[in-house]
Design a protein around this motif. Structure first.
Motif, PDB file in Angstrom:
ATOM      1  N   ALA A 208     -68.511 -18.848 -33.598  1.00 62.22           N
ATOM      2  CA  ALA A 208     -69.048 -17.542 -33.221  1.00 62.22           C
ATOM      3  C   ALA A 208     -70.513 -17.654 -32.800  1.00 62.22           C
ATOM      4  O   ALA A 208     -71.314 -18.330 -33.443  1.00 62.22           O
ATOM      5  CB  ALA A 208     -68.907 -16.574 -34.391  1.00 62.22           C
ATOM      6  N   GLN A 228     -66.037  -9.960 -31.349  1.00 60.55           N
ATOM      7  CA  GLN A 228     -66.227  -9.144 -32.548  1.00 60.55           C
ATOM      8  C   GLN A 228     -66.403  -7.691 -32.104  1.00 60.55           C
ATOM      9  O   GLN A 228     -67.320  -7.362 -31.354  1.00 60.55           O
ATOM     10  CB  GLN A 228     -67.441  -9.607 -33.341  1.00 60.55           C
ATOM     11  CG  GLN A 228     -67.530  -8.979 -34.721  1.00 60.55           C
ATOM     12  CD  GLN A 228     -68.669  -9.566 -35.537  1.00 60.55           C
ATOM     13  OE1 GLN A 228     -69.807  -9.584 -35.097  1.00 60.55           O
ATOM     14  NE2 GLN A 228     -68.367 -10.063 -36.729  1.00 60.55           N
ATOM     15  N   LYS A 236     -66.467  -3.912 -38.591  1.00 58.88           N
ATOM     16  CA  LYS A 236     -66.388  -4.949 -37.571  1.00 58.88           C
ATOM     17  C   LYS A 236     -65.209  -5.865 -37.858  1.00 58.88           C
ATOM     18  O   LYS A 236     -64.895  -6.141 -39.011  1.00 58.88           O
ATOM     19  CB  LYS A 236     -67.674  -5.787 -37.544  1.00 58.88           C
ATOM     20  CG  LYS A 236     -68.930  -5.034 -37.158  1.00 58.88           C
ATOM     21  CD  LYS A 236     -70.132  -5.960 -37.138  1.00 58.88           C
ATOM     22  CE  LYS A 236     -71.392  -5.215 -36.744  1.00 58.88           C
ATOM     23  NZ  LYS A 236     -72.580  -6.114 -36.727  1.00 58.88           N
ATOM     24  N   ASP A 237     -64.579  -6.323 -36.802  1.00 56.34           N
ATOM     25  CA  ASP A 237     -63.505  -7.299 -36.959  1.00 56.34           C
ATOM     26  C   ASP A 237     -63.338  -8.062 -35.656  1.00 56.34           C
ATOM     27  O   ASP A 237     -63.826  -7.652 -34.602  1.00 56.34           O
ATOM     28  CB  ASP A 237     -62.197  -6.605 -37.339  1.00 56.34           C
ATOM     29  CG  ASP A 237     -61.271  -7.541 -38.123  1.00 56.34           C
ATOM     30  OD1 ASP A 237     -61.570  -8.754 -38.196  1.00 56.34           O
ATOM     31  OD2 ASP A 237     -60.254  -7.064 -38.658  1.00 56.34           O
ATOM     32  N   TRP A 238     -62.632  -9.184 -35.756  1.00 59.23           N
ATOM     33  CA  TRP A 238     -62.409 -10.030 -34.593  1.00 59.23           C
ATOM     34  C   TRP A 238     -61.110  -9.651 -33.900  1.00 59.23           C
ATOM     35  O   TRP A 238     -60.098  -9.396 -34.548  1.00 59.23           O
ATOM     36  CB  TRP A 238     -62.368 -11.497 -35.007  1.00 59.23           C
ATOM     37  CG  TRP A 238     -63.708 -12.019 -35.396  1.00 59.23           C
ATOM     38  CD1 TRP A 238     -64.226 -12.090 -36.657  1.00 59.23           C
ATOM     39  CD2 TRP A 238     -64.715 -12.517 -34.516  1.00 59.23           C
ATOM     40  NE1 TRP A 238     -65.499 -12.618 -36.612  1.00 59.23           N
ATOM     41  CE2 TRP A 238     -65.824 -12.880 -35.317  1.00 59.23           C
ATOM     42  CE3 TRP A 238     -64.787 -12.694 -33.145  1.00 59.23           C
ATOM     43  CZ2 TRP A 238     -66.989 -13.421 -34.781  1.00 59.23           C
ATOM     44  CZ3 TRP A 238     -65.941 -13.226 -32.596  1.00 59.23           C
ATOM     45  CH2 TRP A 238     -67.027 -13.587 -33.415  1.00 59.23           C
TER      46      TRP A 238
END
Length: 318
Positions: A208, A228, A236-238
């Motif tokens: 990342a 992200q 937040k998340d991928w």
């Protein structure tokens, strides 16, 4: 899952809904995906991906046994062509020879004969990457145009054409047993068009990061790019993106975040391990001297706002 996809032709035609979609996506998500529906561009990018895949496979096969990094170099019409080999990927870089040398080798290139400029294969890759650079530069300029009113400056005022860089990355298949907490990206459901998929913690041949420049564009041959995302509730998340060969993902870089006084955010992204080989083309734009000067002023403004100097030390420019 889906992500915003805009027709690049409709964007160029100034369709109001498409322009608003691009502006909103770049502002809120820090990325936008364009459907490249210009007939002259899709074959250019697709053929370049294919030729890059051919050459990087050859380079990988010859140098995997060396277990070391190398950098090859060739100059042609003010363009440098470098090749870098890592255990997890192979990178081909096309850049202007006036730009900064490779930070790892500082211009001390070795194994230059591995990329023979007389071969049809190399000529095809070199020409393809030059063509892709021109096409993707147009996408960068167009994407930036929707932000110019809020930023107060134009793309050509801060971007350095001599600093345009095109990288082609080849990611060999990964051993599924080395994945952590994630299976390879699932195929889309039969008969459905699923553009995105959840991407929890995973092994990554490219960890990342945010890019240092203004804007970056990515096209690829297989899923692997993950961004992200900030959801409506602030979490937040991928999310993994399934682009396809006729789509370009545009992500914002750290320089643009600074120039915007943090009203825009750099897009944090990574590349996931996959059981399928993956080739990507990445176009990066960097700042010119005016952009660097403006960026330094923005940083100074931010520091002074956090810790204003005493009144007697403030300088007034007349």
């Amino acid at each position: 899952m889906t992500f915003p996809v805009a027709s690049f032709q409709m964007f160029l035609d100034k369709d109001p809904k498409t322009i608003e979609l691009v502006r909103t996506s770049l502002t809120n998500l820090s990325f936008i995906v364009f459907q490249i529906d210009n007939p002259s561009w899709t074959p250019t990018i697709s053929s370049c991906l294919a030729s890059c895949a051919s050459l990087t496979n050859a380079v990988r096969e010859q140098h995997t046994s060396h277990k070391r990094r190398f950098c090859s170099h060739h100059c042609n019409n003010n363009n440098a062509f470098d090749s870098l080999d890592f255990p997890e990927r192979v990178q081909l870089k096309l850049r202007n020879v006036d730009s900064t040398p490779c930070p790892e080798c500082q211009g001390n290139f070795i194994d230059a004969e591995i990329i023979n400029t007389d071969t049809v294969e190399h000529t095809s890759v070199f020409a393809g990457m030059l063509a892709a650079r021109e096409a993707m530069a147009e996408v960068a300029r167009a994407s930036f145009s929707v932000l110019e009113d809020s930023l107060g400056f134009r793309f050509d005022q801060v971007a350095d054409p001599s600093g345009y860089v095109v990288d082609s990355f080849y990611y060999p298949p990964s051993d599924p047993s080395t994945f952590s907490n994630q299976q390879p990206p699932p195929p889309p459901p039969s008969g459905e068009s699923e553009d995105a998929y959840p991407a929890p913690t995973s092994s990554s041949p490219c960890p990342a990061h945010v890019d240092a420049g203004l804007i970056t564009m990515v096209v690829d041959t297989a899923p692997g790019l993950e961004v992200q995302t900030v959801f409506a509730d602030g979490t937040k998340d991928w999310v993994g993106l399934r682009l396809g060969t006729n789509r370009v993902c545009v992500v914002l870089g750290r320089s643009l975040e600074t120039l915007s006084r943090n009203t825009l955010n750099a897009c944090r992204h990574r590349v996931a391990a996959t059981v399928h080989p993956r080739v990507s083309l990445v176009f990066e734009t960097n700042m010119n001297s005016h952009g660097v000067h403006l960026s330094q002023r923005r940083i100074k403004e931010k520091l002074e706002a956090l810790n204003p100097p005493p009144p007697e030390k403030r300088c007034v420019v007349m």
